[in-house]
Design an enzyme around this catalytic site. Structure first.
Site: not given
Lengths: 568, 568
Positions: A247, A307, A342, A378-379, A407, A519-520
């Site tokens: 991204k 992930q 992504d 994360d998640n 999170e 983040k990007y």
């Protein structure tokens, strides 16, 4: 098989979570106040004992309980070691104490007690039969006096006296005692699981003049972060970032050649979850950062994001861990109509879930070997609960000092379940609780209900994913208010900086996402922006350290919150 | 053994009592609204089913649950037969519904769905493999269309259509479903266990001109009692009364030759708990009274007082069931310094508790044989809980229509336990709840908490043992107020008459005992006392029968209580 002679009931033992299915949580040094309902039929007196033990101990430690009002008993024990403790309660009819109570009343009423003394002597002689020789001798002597002609005169002194009372308590046989039908568990963590102040930072933005930051660059910032009073430095994923479908700025599907990509798109030809993104530095640099951080009282927390980017080695090495579409592509993450090309979720419904679980456990153990003891997960709510329950208990068996922060900004029941199974800390809805009434209601829920026994809140006024409207529109006062609330309403809290202390409040139009999100892209922060709230953060964290009431959720009291006053 | 592919959680199923240890209570025709928390990780859709069955059935009846807010599911079933029902909940990830939801969103966003249709077709074909031939054929046809070039055009009609949706729901395989870890129970009684109006009366005071009343005399009063609207006529013990240590008027230890004694001092040379006091009549007379009462819509309730006068045949036939003192006497009942010399408690701690339990069960069965189906149990809290739990379940196995009312004016936890184990009705603290706030608080507890699931209140403004201060000092209005409150706040209630409808309010000085209590003497009531509240009772009971909201504790709403208005 019923035993009809068992007259006592132990009807409720607490604290308990979900009927005793899950442990309550404590940190080393904290206490567990065990309560129970215990009673029998009729008017006889009951005696109750709390039994507790560390998991490794085969023997219970037994402690007398005290009876308060309404047949409710209590006792407490302190947990001194990491790991699991268990507790339960037993109770029985105390025939001798009942006899003493009735004897006292009859004495007061001037009634003849000759027969009563014979009955008491019988109980004392029965106890003597079971006692050690020394005790037995004393008991026999007392029984003889009570049965003798001197009995009625000496009864107040002997029968109701402290010595006999103590001896008979000691000899009490519990053959007809009732024990609660469940052993309840306590999970004991280290104190930082309860009381911690987190600072989240992207290492890649720590470089100078827009250069990709490194672990070495991070070292320069440690004094400043430590001075603010934080004790956990949490880094987003530090692994290689995928190229495929990377991204660009603001989550664009168009990616410029120099866009660094999201750190959560983990894995490339350079490695996966056990590798370090080369631009950040080497394992040696990472070790050095951990050591330097430690010198400043900062513990590094890593991100555990299970992930993969499409370039992660797992995709070719373990295609069975992904969901393949009929067109031969791997299913990427999506929340229709949104697509996250992504990121490929792992397929936990795979027939090969067992090797997958073992591999992910290996990832955690790998970073534990590197010295990491805190993971921000994360998640977690997008992976099966049974997986986390297994993973956390596997890790804790050998490393009970590891802390997992969940999170999970998701539905209440899911958030609660993750606390139950049992993440040490949890992100919460604090991020969106602004009004006094809703804060009060929410803190009440977190501290005064069963939730307080298993869900340890961590309050975050912002994260790289969330710039709440309150901060977008409230200006610098909003950042001050939210900091004060987070830091004083919850024993654990965290901020995403330097965006927080610089009061960065520009969002994507109509969203709660940062404009030009870190983040990007690599950000070049001006740390000396006038009006930054670093001095205030420093002061708040000092107050937290000095005030024990702010260091445990069980101590939290609701102070009046007055936004207007703070804004002046 | 963990199954890592099971992603669903069923976290709570209700209603439940004490973590599912005890049944909830319902009457035939009532409903059980089953609730559950069910959810999975991620964003997939879950499907949940309620399973219920009558105890005798080996197969569950399965019913789809509906999802409300916050992952809370519900469904209901109606209990149609006496006895025990069980229920639980299962849930699983509904892959097909999840696919349909995502497909709809992608269609709405105008995205290409070709690959999605292939994935859906796979699921449909898998379902076809498991389906009956007719269904399989349809499923195969639909799958073919979706896979064909016409798929994208016909998808809205087929993939999201009602026919395929229904068929796929029907074919759902539940191999990865999670089932709640407990089966919860419902005890189903007859409606009178919920909704009843009791009238307590001493038969021996029904004679004329002060003569000892008989069952025949009682018959004359039936029309009047029925006219007032009662449906249960409860008689204090009808057994032979002991002579030894018989109590005189006002509980005096001095007993005149013609004092009749307390009916609760059960047993003489004429027999024990299976005999009838001869002055009341014969078994034939008793049968006649029951039949006549039935004609008036009145059901006779007997008193079950498991205690003995010193003359009870048990004392000589089963000395092992009593507590013998060192002086060779049997321990009488006492609450030091008070003594109840006319009553010997049974010793449930006896080694011979099993024959004792069987004998007492025999007593209950004896009166069941006589046609009795309602027992008011005297002081159940002075006998072990395990005994009642056993006795009630033994009796219910063959006689699920029997109703037991617990007369336990005792500590809250004990009262609650008796409800749990599981008396059908319970006396309550209503007798001493007078102010609006305390009535509201108490009704709230009885109807809106877990208590409402297992404790069915019966409100008594007076009993032969209790003339509350409110009635002593409040005059006729107090009797009216307390009647209205009892009859409208609780689906079951009762009064001790004729003392109640005649507004008798003379108490022993400083006590809540009646002066010249009917417990120790035969009363000659003047039923036509001016100002008696019989017409009011009649009206209240009529309103109760006409108003379904007053016939179930679960329907009770708190009406504003305004004592002043009622007094006007």
């Amino acid at each position: 098989m019923i035993d009809g002679q068992k007259r006592t009931v132990v009807d409720y033992v607490g604290p308990q979570v979900d009927g005793g299915r899950f442990p309550v949580k404590r940190a080393v040094g904290e206490t567990v106040v065990v309560v129970a309902h215990a009673f029998c039929d009729g008017h006889d007196l009951v005696r109750a004992e709390m039994l507790y033990r560390k998991q490794e101990q085969s023997e219970w430690t037994i402690q007398e309980m005290a009876c308060g009002a309404n047949d409710e008993w209590s006792a407490m024990f302190r947990v001194l070691e990491l790991g699991n403790y268990f507790y339960t309660v037993q109770a029985w009819v105390d025939g001798f104490a009942t006899w003493q109570r009735d004897l006292r009343k009859k004495l007061e009423a001037g009634q003849n007690i000759t027969v009563e003394l014979q009955m008491g002597a019988r109980m004392i002689l029965a106890a003597a039969d079971m006692a050690a020789p020394d005790d037995a001798q004393k008991l026999n002597e007392w029984a003889q006096v009570l049965q003798s002609s001197a009995g009625p005169v000496r009864a107040p002194e002997i029968a109701l006296g402290e010595s006999l009372t103590q001896m008979m308590r000691k000899q009490a046989h519990r053959s007809l005692s009732a024990t609660y039908d469940r052993e309840l568990a306590v999970l004991v963590d280290r104190p930082k699981a309860v009381f911690s102040a987190w600072y989240e930072m992207f290492p890649r933005s720590c470089g100078e003049a827009g250069r990709h930051g490194t672990f070495r660059d991070c070292e320069r910032l440690l004094p400043e972060i430590a001075k603010m009073g934080f004790d956990v430095l949490y880094l987003p994923p530090i692994h290689p970032i995928g190229q495929t479908s990377r991204k660009g700025k603001n989550n664009s599907t168009l990616c410029a050649p120099d866009d660094p990509g999201s750190p959560w798109a983990i894995g490339s030809s350079l490695g996966g979850h056990r590798a370090i993104h080369p631009e950040l530095g080497s394992f040696e640099d990472f070790q050095r950062l951990m050591a330097k951080a430690g010198e400043h009282g900062l513990e590094i927390a890593l991100d555990l994001a299970f992930q993969c980017s499409p370039d992660h080695p797992y995709v070719t090495e373990h295609p069975e861990w992904f969901r393949w579409r009929p067109d031969g592509t791997v299913q990427f993450a999506e929340n229709p109509p949104k697509k996250y090309e992504d990121i490929l979720p792992l397929n936990f419904e795979s027939d090969q879930w067992q090797p997958l679980w073992e591999e992910l456990k290996g990832v955690v153990l790998f970073w534990i070997d590197q010295g990491i003891r805190i993971f921000r997960v994360d998640n977690p709510h997008t992976k099966p609960f049974v997986f986390w329950q297994w993973l956390l208990s596997e890790i804790r068996r050998d490393y009970p000092d590891v802390i997992f922060l969940s999170e999970a900004f998701t539905r209440p029941k899911v958030t609660q379940r993750l606390g139950k199974i049992s993440f040490n800390q949890s992100y919460t809805y604090f991020t969106w609780r602004n009004a006094k009434w809703e804060l009060e209601q929410y803190i009440e829920e977190l501290t005064k209900t069963e939730t307080g026994e298993y869900l340890r809140p961590s309050f975050w006024p912002n994260t790289p994913d969330i710039l709440p409207q309150y901060l977008q529109y409230g200006g610098r006062p909003a950042f001050i208010i939210r900091l004060l609330l987070a830091a004083t309403l919850s024993a654990s809290y965290g901020v995403y900086g330097p965006a927080y202390e610089l009061c960065v409040n520009q969002a994507l139009e109509g969203r709660e996402e940062y404009l030009n999100s870190e983040k990007y892209e690599i950000k070049l922060w001006d740390r000396e922006t006038p009006g930054n709230i670093r001095p205030l953060i420093e002061r708040v964290n000092r107050i937290r350290r000095q005030n024990p009431a702010l260091q445990s959720i069980r101590n939290v009291e609701l102070y009046p919150v007055n936004n207007e006053a703070l804004l002046c």
